[in-house]
Design a protein around this motif. Structure first.
Motif: not given
Length: 78
Positions: A13-16, A18-19
């Motif tokens: 995911s984009e969140e993963q 970014k993290r």
């Protein structure tokens, strides 16, 4: 400087991503003592069918002397 490129299979995911980029940036800043303005992180998605030719052979197999972390398999496992 420095610029870090992470090559990974699609599906995160984009969140993963970014993290991961934030964690890499933090570690580069802490360990190498660069400011955040000096660090860039890119993500390049490479599908499983292309991994051997686009990543493994050119970036891992052919550059073993520059690897600081090697994968737990070799080309005979692929």
């Amino acid at each position: 400087m420095p610029h870090v490129i992470v090559k990974l299979w699609p599906g995160k995911s984009e969140e993963q991503k970014k993290r991961l980029a934030a964690a890499i940036t933090k570690d580069v800043m802490d360990i190498l003592r660069y400011g955040e303005e000096s660090v860039s992180v890119a993500m390049e998605e490479v599908g499983p069918k292309d991994w051997l030719e686009k990543v493994y052979k050119p970036d891992i197999q052919n550059k073993r002397d520059s690897l600081y972390q090697r994968p737990g398999y070799d080309e005979s496992d692929l």
